[in-house]
Design a protein around this motif. Structure first.
Motif, short mmCIF file in Angstrom:
data_model
loop_
_atom_site.label_atom_id
_atom_site.label_comp_id
_atom_site.label_asym_id
_atom_site.label_seq_id
_atom_site.Cartn_x
_atom_site.Cartn_y
_atom_site.Cartn_z
N GLU A 195 44.87 36.94 34.48
CA GLU A 195 44.56 37.41 35.83
C GLU A 195 44.78 38.92 35.94
O GLU A 195 44.01 39.64 36.59
CB GLU A 195 45.43 36.68 36.87
CG GLU A 195 45.11 35.21 37.04
CD GLU A 195 45.61 34.35 35.88
OE1 GLU A 195 46.47 34.84 35.10
OE2 GLU A 195 45.14 33.20 35.75
N GLU A 196 45.84 39.40 35.30
CA GLU A 196 46.13 40.84 35.31
C GLU A 196 45.08 41.61 34.52
O GLU A 196 44.76 42.76 34.86
CB GLU A 196 47.52 41.10 34.76
CG GLU A 196 48.65 40.64 35.68
CD GLU A 196 50.01 40.73 35.02
OE1 GLU A 196 50.96 41.19 35.70
OE2 GLU A 196 50.14 40.35 33.84
N ALA A 198 41.87 40.87 34.36
CA ALA A 198 40.71 41.00 35.26
C ALA A 198 40.96 42.05 36.34
O ALA A 198 40.07 42.87 36.63
CB ALA A 198 40.40 39.65 35.89
N ALA A 199 42.16 42.06 36.91
CA ALA A 199 42.49 43.04 37.95
C ALA A 199 42.50 44.45 37.37
O ALA A 199 42.02 45.40 38.00
CB ALA A 199 43.84 42.70 38.56
N LEU A 200 43.04 44.59 36.16
CA LEU A 200 43.10 45.90 35.51
C LEU A 200 41.70 46.41 35.20
O LEU A 200 41.41 47.60 35.38
CB LEU A 200 43.93 45.78 34.23
CG LEU A 200 44.32 47.07 33.49
CD1 LEU A 200 45.05 48.03 34.42
CD2 LEU A 200 45.18 46.73 32.29
N ARG A 202 39.00 45.80 36.86
CA ARG A 202 38.38 46.26 38.11
C ARG A 202 38.90 47.64 38.50
O ARG A 202 38.13 48.48 38.99
CB ARG A 202 38.64 45.25 39.23
CG ARG A 202 37.85 43.95 39.09
CD ARG A 202 37.91 43.13 40.36
NE ARG A 202 39.27 42.67 40.65
CZ ARG A 202 39.78 41.52 40.22
NH1 ARG A 202 39.04 40.71 39.47
NH2 ARG A 202 41.01 41.16 40.53
N ARG A 203 40.18 47.87 38.31
CA ARG A 203 40.73 49.19 38.63
C ARG A 203 40.13 50.28 37.77
O ARG A 203 39.80 51.37 38.25
CB ARG A 203 42.26 49.18 38.43
CG ARG A 203 43.04 48.46 39.50
CD ARG A 203 44.51 48.74 39.31
NE ARG A 203 45.35 47.95 40.18
CZ ARG A 203 46.68 48.07 40.24
NH1 ARG A 203 47.29 48.93 39.45
NH2 ARG A 203 47.37 47.32 41.06
#
Length: 233
Positions: A195-196, A198-200, A202-203
């Motif tokens: 999950e991290e 995917a979030a990373l 996007r950032r």
């Protein structure tokens, strides 16, 4: 309406065509390829013959031997063509993209460089996975370090706590050979969750980079860059 006779459909390739291509690519780098394939065939056949003689069970062991005699050369050719393909593009600008393009599972990878020095053709690629952010640098360590520092500063602005690793591609001390790139990346310790990741990813999409057109998707099966992509067309 008359059919356009000038247009011909591209000839469909069958599995034996790809097998022939793989053999030719491998033989260009390793002249002993035929002997290696013959040795694999002989070993597989011997595995069937020897137990057949010792046990008297000819049918079962010979079937196993025939299957191995076909399978071992295929495994040998698969390993050799991979090494030969990467050897033939080793040292070309953007060669790392050919390796990164084959790494799919568990990674968010852009095969376009995130940092480029147009004069020296040094490049930095970025991959995001469970180990964090991996920067893959093409060029001498002393020279490509400036591009690495620029990318690290950009990353810190949007993801200050993200772990960042660097892999230098080359043949000098402290560098990783092209063929070992995927292995080196997978050996890095896993420190963040999927999950991290995917979030990373996007950032990091917000980071503006100085990318330039490169031989898009160098094909190791052809071992040469796409010239149209090199010209930016």
């Amino acid at each position: 309406m008359a059919k356009d006779s000038g247009r011909t459909k591209p000839k469909k390739k069958h599995w034996w065509n790809y097998l022939g291509d793989a053999y030719r690519i491998t033989k260009r780098s390793y002249s002993w390829t035929p002997w290696a394939l013959l040795a694999g065939f002989a070993i597989g056949l011997a595995v069937g013959i020897v137990p057949s003689i010792l046990t008297g069970r000819w049918l079962s062991w010979m079937l196993i031997g025939i299957m191995l005699a076909l399978l071992l050369p295929m495994i040998t050719l698969t390993r050799l063509v991979r090494r030969a393909s990467y050897a033939q593009i080793d040292g070309m600008p953007g060669a790392a993209s050919a390796v990164l393009d084959n790494i799919k599972r568990g990674w968010d990878i852009s095969t376009e460089p995130v940092r480029v020095n147009a004069r020296t053709q040094d490049m930095v690629f970025r991959a995001i996975g469970r180990p964090g952010i991996v920067l893959i640098a093409e060029g001498p360590k002393g020279r490509v370090g400036k591009l690495i520092d620029e990318e690290r500063r950009a990353i810190r602005r949007v993801a200050p706590n993200a772990p960042v690793h660097t892999v230098f591609i080359g043949h000098d001390d402290g560098q990783t050979e092209l063929i070992d790139l995927e292995k080196s990346m997978r050996r890095l310790p896993k420190t963040i969750s999927n999950e991290e990741v995917a979030a990373l990813a996007r950032r990091l999409e917000a980071i503006k980079t100085n990318t330039l057109p490169i031989p898009k998707g160098i094909d190791p099966m052809k071992a040469r860059p796409d010239r149209r992509a090199l010209r930016g067309k």
